[in-house]
Design a protein around this motif. Structure first.
Motif, PDB file in Angstrom:
ATOM      1  N   ASP A  22       0.848  -1.188   0.000  1.00 55.05           N
ATOM      2  CA  ASP A  22       0.000   0.000   0.000  1.00 55.05           C
ATOM      3  C   ASP A  22       0.877   1.229   0.000  1.00 55.05           C
ATOM      4  O   ASP A  22       2.102   1.150   0.067  1.00 55.05           O
ATOM      5  N   ALA A  23       0.270   2.383  -0.038  1.00 56.51           N
ATOM      6  CA  ALA A  23       1.029   3.629  -0.193  1.00 56.51           C
ATOM      7  C   ALA A  23       1.987   3.845   0.969  1.00 56.51           C
ATOM      8  O   ALA A  23       3.142   4.275   0.787  1.00 56.51           O
ATOM      9  N   GLY A  24       1.563   3.520   2.189  1.00 57.16           N
ATOM     10  CA  GLY A  24       2.423   3.738   3.342  1.00 57.16           C
ATOM     11  C   GLY A  24       3.632   2.814   3.311  1.00 57.16           C
ATOM     12  O   GLY A  24       4.762   3.232   3.593  1.00 57.16           O
ATOM     13  N   GLU A  25       3.360   1.545   3.042  1.00 56.74           N
ATOM     14  CA  GLU A  25       4.467   0.584   3.016  1.00 56.74           C
ATOM     15  C   GLU A  25       5.462   0.916   1.911  1.00 56.74           C
ATOM     16  O   GLU A  25       6.676   0.802   2.095  1.00 56.74           O
ATOM     17  N   ARG A  26       4.965   1.336   0.758  1.00 56.11           N
ATOM     18  CA  ARG A  26       5.848   1.679  -0.353  1.00 56.11           C
ATOM     19  C   ARG A  26       6.691   2.897   0.003  1.00 56.11           C
ATOM     20  O   ARG A  26       7.889   2.955  -0.275  1.00 56.11           O
ATOM     21  N   ALA A  27       6.056   3.899   0.636  1.00 49.88           N
ATOM     22  CA  ALA A  27       6.799   5.094   1.016  1.00 49.88           C
ATOM     23  C   ALA A  27       7.885   4.753   2.034  1.00 49.88           C
ATOM     24  O   ALA A  27       8.992   5.294   1.994  1.00 49.88           O
ATOM     25  N   LEU A  63       6.642   2.281 -11.148  1.00 54.90           N
ATOM     26  CA  LEU A  63       7.313   1.798  -9.950  1.00 54.90           C
ATOM     27  C   LEU A  63       8.831   1.917 -10.092  1.00 54.90           C
ATOM     28  O   LEU A  63       9.519   2.278  -9.132  1.00 54.90           O
ATOM     29  N   GLU A 122       9.956   5.441  -9.485  1.00 54.22           N
ATOM     30  CA  GLU A 122       9.938   5.804  -8.071  1.00 54.22           C
ATOM     31  C   GLU A 122      11.212   5.341  -7.382  1.00 54.22           C
ATOM     32  O   GLU A 122      11.790   6.052  -6.554  1.00 54.22           O
TER      33      GLU A 122
END
Length: 624
Positions: free
Chosen positions: A5-10, A33, A36
């Protein structure tokens, strides 16, 4: 990353910094991806992404992806990765190995403005579109073994290590123009369906190997440089091969190669050996070769062929000629498509020498402007159908006088065969006669006589009677020296040789005629003419009115007195009349003694024959 999810990816991206190692084995990645990740790894000052060790083994890239302005300081591995679209590497630098083993790219794979300091491994990779590997250099070995691609571009690549392309499959074109192979190039069993371009390529230190390769269309090596030669053993070539302005410093081997639709090979300049042994030419072909040696042993021509050669020593032993094949010497250098003369470094002897045609069916062989000084003809089939065109040089006997034991011998000037030189060298020594090379059998006269006979017929069929005369002389010489022939036959041939050189030496026949006429004149003056010309004696009887007269001519009286008195001017004039008539086979009408009658009969038999042999010799030299 696609499942975070966005948090884990960040959180994951926050832990990345320039120079970090990347491990995305077996994951699904998109261009978004990937951008990023690369954004977190770029240095703000230069804008280049700095990566340490990179692992994308088994990863799957969805859509087209681009790797741009990246420094890979560690090993970069894409083993077994799958690219659903195209992959582009631009302005990248790989400090360690680049591994693409068994990678699958659906569309294109491009490397531009890229350098690889270590090894590049693409073992078994499958690329559906174009492989554009235009990197500046590969510092280590380059492994493209088993790679399959639609089209390949390696223009200008510098391979500092070994470049392996064995089993490399290209369904279209392949470009290696300007490439540098510093430590050898191996294209063994490569399959390239379209044209192949190696124009300006450089092959250093090790041989370029194309053994077993299948090259579907034309192959271009214009201005290429082969420092140690190249091998095409067992290769299959579908189009022309151009070596215009190529520089070869080693040998070139085409052993067992198959040329399917090749129309032209060359111009090929090679100071060493060009080996076409056991090769197969399935279509009409023209070979333009300037080489130190050209070997065509057991080569098979299934269609017409023209070999235009310079400098080469040619061996076509046991070649198979199904259609006419012309071997011709070329006097002027080959020229490029822009009419520039092609240099021939390392080649100084301008002669094109055929060394052997043994085992060849000569019915379809044409030799034009060739040096046959060392050519071996024994065991050639249908030699009587061989065609010799232009100026074909054959060896000559020694000049001047030589000695056989205590006896001087002067050899008749004529064209001979190398095999006769080999035999005479064993009999008379090597002064003027060339001995057989090591490993070459010396044949006896019984073997050489049929060879001369067939060559004589070949020239006679070509309306070259003067040239055939030399081969006839050689045939008779071999028959005269054949110890297997009956003694009587050899004695007759010896007399024929001594009197007129087998009817080919007019001077010899005229010399014997002069001696015979001189001997006849002397014999007539000494014993053949009577002492005096006999006078008619008439006796008669008168009886009544009838008169009976009987006239008798006394028999010629043998001359008397010393021989010096018999050698008078009057007797010489009469003797000359007798001899002149005997030469043209007529009776002189001169009263002769018994001895003179037999002398005249002998002269009327011998001297016209000598005159006829002289006329025959002259005719054999001028007849066309």
């Amino acid at each position: 990353m696609a499942h975070l999810d966005a948090g884990e990816r960040a959180a994951h991206l926050a832990g990345l910094a320039p120079g970090a190692d990347i491990d995305h084995r077996g994951t699904l990645l998109t261009q978004g991806l990937l951008d990023e990740v690369l954004t977190r790894l770029r240095e703000p000052a230069t804008g280049r992404a700095l990566l340490g060790q990179v692992k994308f083994d088994g990863a799957r890239f969805s859509g087209d992806v681009t790797f741009e302005q990246i420094e890979f300081s560690g090993v970069c591995s894409f083993g077994t990765a799958v690219f659903d679209g195209s992959a582009y590497f631009r302005d990248t630098h790989f400090g360690q190995d680049l591994r693409f083993g068994n990678t699958e790219v659906t569309d294109e794979l491009w490397f531009e403005f890229t350098a690889i300091d270590a090894d590049a491994w693409f073992y078994g990779a499958r690329i559906g579109g174009v492989l554009r590997f235009c990197v500046d250099r590969v510092g280590g070995s380059a492994m493209f073994k088993g790679v399959t691609t639609g089209e390949a571009h390696f223009t200008g690549v510098r391979f500092l290590g070994v470049a392996r392309f064995d089993g490399f499959t290209v369904n279209g074109r392949a470009y290696f123009d300007g490439a540098f192979f510093e430590d050898g190039a191996d294209f063994e069993k490569a399959v390239i369906a379209g044209p192949v371009c190696f124009d300006g390529a450089h092959f250093h230190r090790s041989r370029a190997c194309f053994d077993g390769a299948e090259l579907g269309e034309e192959v271009l090596f214009s201005e290429a440089h082969f420092q140690t030669g190249a091998t095409f053993t067992g290769a299959k070539v579908g189009g022309d091969m151009s070596f215009c302005q190529a520089r070869l410093e080693g040998d070139m081997s085409f052993r067992r190669a198959v040329f399917r639709s090749t129309a032209v090979i060359g111009p090929l300049v090679c100071p060493g050996l060009v080996d076409l042994s056991d090769a197969l030419f399935e279509s009409a072909v023209t070979l333009e070769v300037a080489a130190g040696d050209l070997r065509c042993r057991r080569t098979r021509w299934a269609s017409t062929a023209a070999l235009r050669l310079r400098h080469a020593d040619v061996d076509i032993s046991d070649a198979v000629l199904e259609f006419p094949v012309t071997v011709a010497g070329r006097s002027s250098p080959f020229v490029s498509p822009v009419d520039e003369q092609i240099d021939e470094p390392g080649l100084t002897d301008a002669r094109v020498r055929v060394m052997s045609v043994s085992g060849v069916d000569a019915a379809h062989l044409v030799l034009a402007d060739i040096d046959l000084t060392d050519c071996r003809f024994v065991e050639t089939v249908h030699l009587d159908q061989l065609r010799l065109e232009g100026r074909c040089v054959l060896p000559l006997p020694p000049e001047g006088m030589s000695w056989r034991g205590w006896f001087p011998v002067r050899w008749t000037r004529r064209r001979t065969l190398a095999e006769e030189h080999h035999w005479r060298a064993t009999r008379y020594g090597t002064v003027g006669w060339t001995p057989a090379p090591e490993g070459v059998e010396t044949h006896e006269p019984a073997v050489l006589a049929p060879v001369y006979r067939q060559l004589r017929k070949a020239l006679e069929d070509g309306r070259n009677e003067p040239g055939a005369a030399d081969f006839y002389y050689g045939e008779m010489e071999m028959r005269r020296h054949d110890l297997e022939a009956p003694r009587g036959e050899r004695m007759i041939l010896g007399l024929y040789w001594a009197v007129s050189g087998y009817g080919l030496r007019a001077v010899r026949a005229l010399a014997w005629l002069g001696l015979a006429m001189t001997a006849t004149v002397l014999a007539m003056m000494l014993w053949g003419l009577p002492q005096d010309d006999p006078d008619l004696v008439s006796k008669g009887r008168i009886d009544g009115r009838s008169v009976t007269l009987t006239t008798k001519k006394p028999g010629p009286a043998n001359p008397e007195g010393p021989y010096r008195r018999r050698l008078s001017t009057a007797r010489f004039e009469k003797s000359m009349r007798v001899v002149a008539n005997s030469v043209i086979f007529r009776a002189s009408g001169q009263d002769l003694t018994v001895a003179g009658t037999y002398v005249e009969m002998t002269a009327r038999l011998v001297e016209p024959a000598l005159l006829g042999l002289a006329a025959l010799a002259v005719r054999s030299r001028v007849k066309r």
